[in-house]
Design an enzyme around this catalytic site. Structure first.
Site, short mmCIF file in Angstrom:
data_model
loop_
_atom_site.label_atom_id
_atom_site.label_comp_id
_atom_site.label_asym_id
_atom_site.label_seq_id
_atom_site.Cartn_x
_atom_site.Cartn_y
_atom_site.Cartn_z
CG LEU A 79 18.17 -97.62 -2.85
CD1 LEU A 79 16.87 -97.22 -2.16
CD2 LEU A 79 17.88 -98.30 -4.18
N GLY A 80 22.16 -94.87 -3.40
CA GLY A 80 22.81 -93.65 -3.85
C GLY A 80 21.85 -92.49 -3.89
N GLY A 81 21.86 -91.74 -5.02
CA GLY A 81 20.99 -90.57 -5.16
C GLY A 81 19.52 -90.95 -5.05
CD GLU A 116 7.28 -98.91 21.53
OE1 GLU A 116 7.61 -99.34 22.65
OE2 GLU A 116 6.15 -99.07 21.06
N GLY A 117 10.84 -95.24 23.72
CA GLY A 117 11.92 -95.04 24.68
C GLY A 117 13.19 -94.68 23.94
CG PHE A 175 17.23 -91.79 35.69
CD1 PHE A 175 16.54 -91.82 34.49
CD2 PHE A 175 17.42 -92.98 36.38
CE1 PHE A 175 16.05 -93.01 33.98
CE2 PHE A 175 16.93 -94.17 35.89
CZ PHE A 175 16.25 -94.20 34.69
C1 FAD Z 1 4.84 -90.24 16.91
C2 FAD Z 1 4.74 -90.14 18.42
C3 FAD Z 1 3.66 -90.74 19.05
C4 FAD Z 1 3.53 -90.67 20.43
N1 FAD Z 1 2.45 -91.27 21.03
C5 FAD Z 1 2.29 -91.18 22.35
C6 FAD Z 1 1.15 -91.78 23.00
O1 FAD Z 1 0.31 -92.41 22.34
N2 FAD Z 1 1.03 -91.66 24.33
C7 FAD Z 1 1.94 -90.98 25.08
O2 FAD Z 1 1.77 -90.91 26.30
N3 FAD Z 1 3.01 -90.40 24.50
C8 FAD Z 1 3.21 -90.46 23.16
N4 FAD Z 1 4.30 -89.86 22.57
C9 FAD Z 1 5.22 -89.09 23.41
C10 FAD Z 1 6.47 -89.89 23.71
O3 FAD Z 1 6.22 -90.87 24.67
C11 FAD Z 1 7.56 -88.90 24.16
O4 FAD Z 1 7.89 -88.07 23.03
C12 FAD Z 1 8.80 -89.63 24.65
O5 FAD Z 1 8.57 -90.28 25.88
C13 FAD Z 1 9.99 -88.68 24.83
O6 FAD Z 1 9.61 -87.65 25.68
P1 FAD Z 1 9.84 -86.12 25.24
O7 FAD Z 1 9.39 -85.93 23.82
O8 FAD Z 1 9.28 -85.28 26.31
O9 FAD Z 1 11.42 -85.95 25.18
P2 FAD Z 1 12.41 -85.67 26.45
O10 FAD Z 1 12.02 -86.57 27.57
O11 FAD Z 1 12.36 -84.17 26.66
O12 FAD Z 1 13.73 -86.12 25.80
C14 FAD Z 1 14.50 -85.28 24.92
C15 FAD Z 1 15.91 -85.84 24.84
O13 FAD Z 1 16.50 -85.84 26.15
C16 FAD Z 1 16.93 -87.15 26.50
N5 FAD Z 1 16.72 -87.37 27.93
C17 FAD Z 1 15.53 -87.30 28.60
N6 FAD Z 1 15.71 -87.54 29.91
C18 FAD Z 1 17.04 -87.79 30.07
C19 FAD Z 1 17.85 -88.12 31.20
N7 FAD Z 1 17.33 -88.23 32.44
N8 FAD Z 1 19.18 -88.29 30.99
C20 FAD Z 1 19.71 -88.17 29.74
N9 FAD Z 1 19.00 -87.86 28.64
C21 FAD Z 1 17.68 -87.67 28.81
C22 FAD Z 1 16.11 -88.10 25.64
O14 FAD Z 1 16.80 -89.33 25.41
C23 FAD Z 1 15.95 -87.30 24.36
O15 FAD Z 1 17.07 -87.47 23.50
C24 FAD Z 1 4.48 -89.95 21.20
C25 FAD Z 1 5.59 -89.39 20.54
C26 FAD Z 1 5.73 -89.48 19.18
C27 FAD Z 1 6.95 -88.86 18.50
#
Ligand code: FAD
Length: 67
Positions: free
Chosen positions: A21-23, A46-47, A66
């Site tokens: 879509l460019g700009g 979702e992870g 981990f």
């Molecule tokens: C829109 C939205 C809806 C949500 N809804 C829910 C909900 O309904 N219920 C609920 O329980 N939670 C919910 N969450 C929370 C969500 O499950 C967490 O944001 C998610 O599990 C990531 O955890 P965190 O934000 O603490 O990030 P962190 O765990 O702090 O991760 C930050 C970064 O560090 C990396 N990282 C973490 N651990 C490691 C490791 N051991 N080694 C290497 N890298 C690592 C991650 O990949 C990421 O890039 C929601 C989040 C969002 C954005």
């Protein structure tokens, strides 16, 4: 592995559409960036790639990497 890859592929498709879509891909005329932001949320709740990769690595090798 499905959860890890389907979000990666969805983001790749959204990036391709944005590029095509460019700009118009960065304005609000077409909602591609909104889809990208939604997909980044899915990628988080979702992870994340890192955690999925660590879990899959443990399942395949039996070793925990981990931090
Ligand atoms: C829109 C939205 C809806 C949500 N809804 C829910 C909900 O309904 N219920 C609920 O329980 N939670 C919910 N969450 C929370 C969500 O499950 C967490 O944001 C998610 O599990 C990531 O955890 P965190 O934000 O603490 O990030 P962190 O765990 O702090 O991760 C930050 C970064 O560090 C990396 N990282 C973490 N651990 C490691 C490791 N051991 N080694 C290497 N890298 C690592 C991650 O990949 C990421 O890039 C929601 C989040 C969002 C954005």
């Amino acid at each position: 592995m499905g959860k890890l890859n389907n979000v990666r592929e969805s983001l790749e498709i959204a990036r391709t559409v944005r590029t095509v879509l460019g700009g118009d891909g960065v304005t609000s005329d077409f909602p591609v960036m909104r889809h990208m932001a939604n997909l980044e949320s899915v990628r988080t709740y979702e992870g994340t790639d890192e955690v999925h990769t660590l879990v899959i690595g443990q399942a395949l090798t039996g070793h925990r990497a981990f931090g």
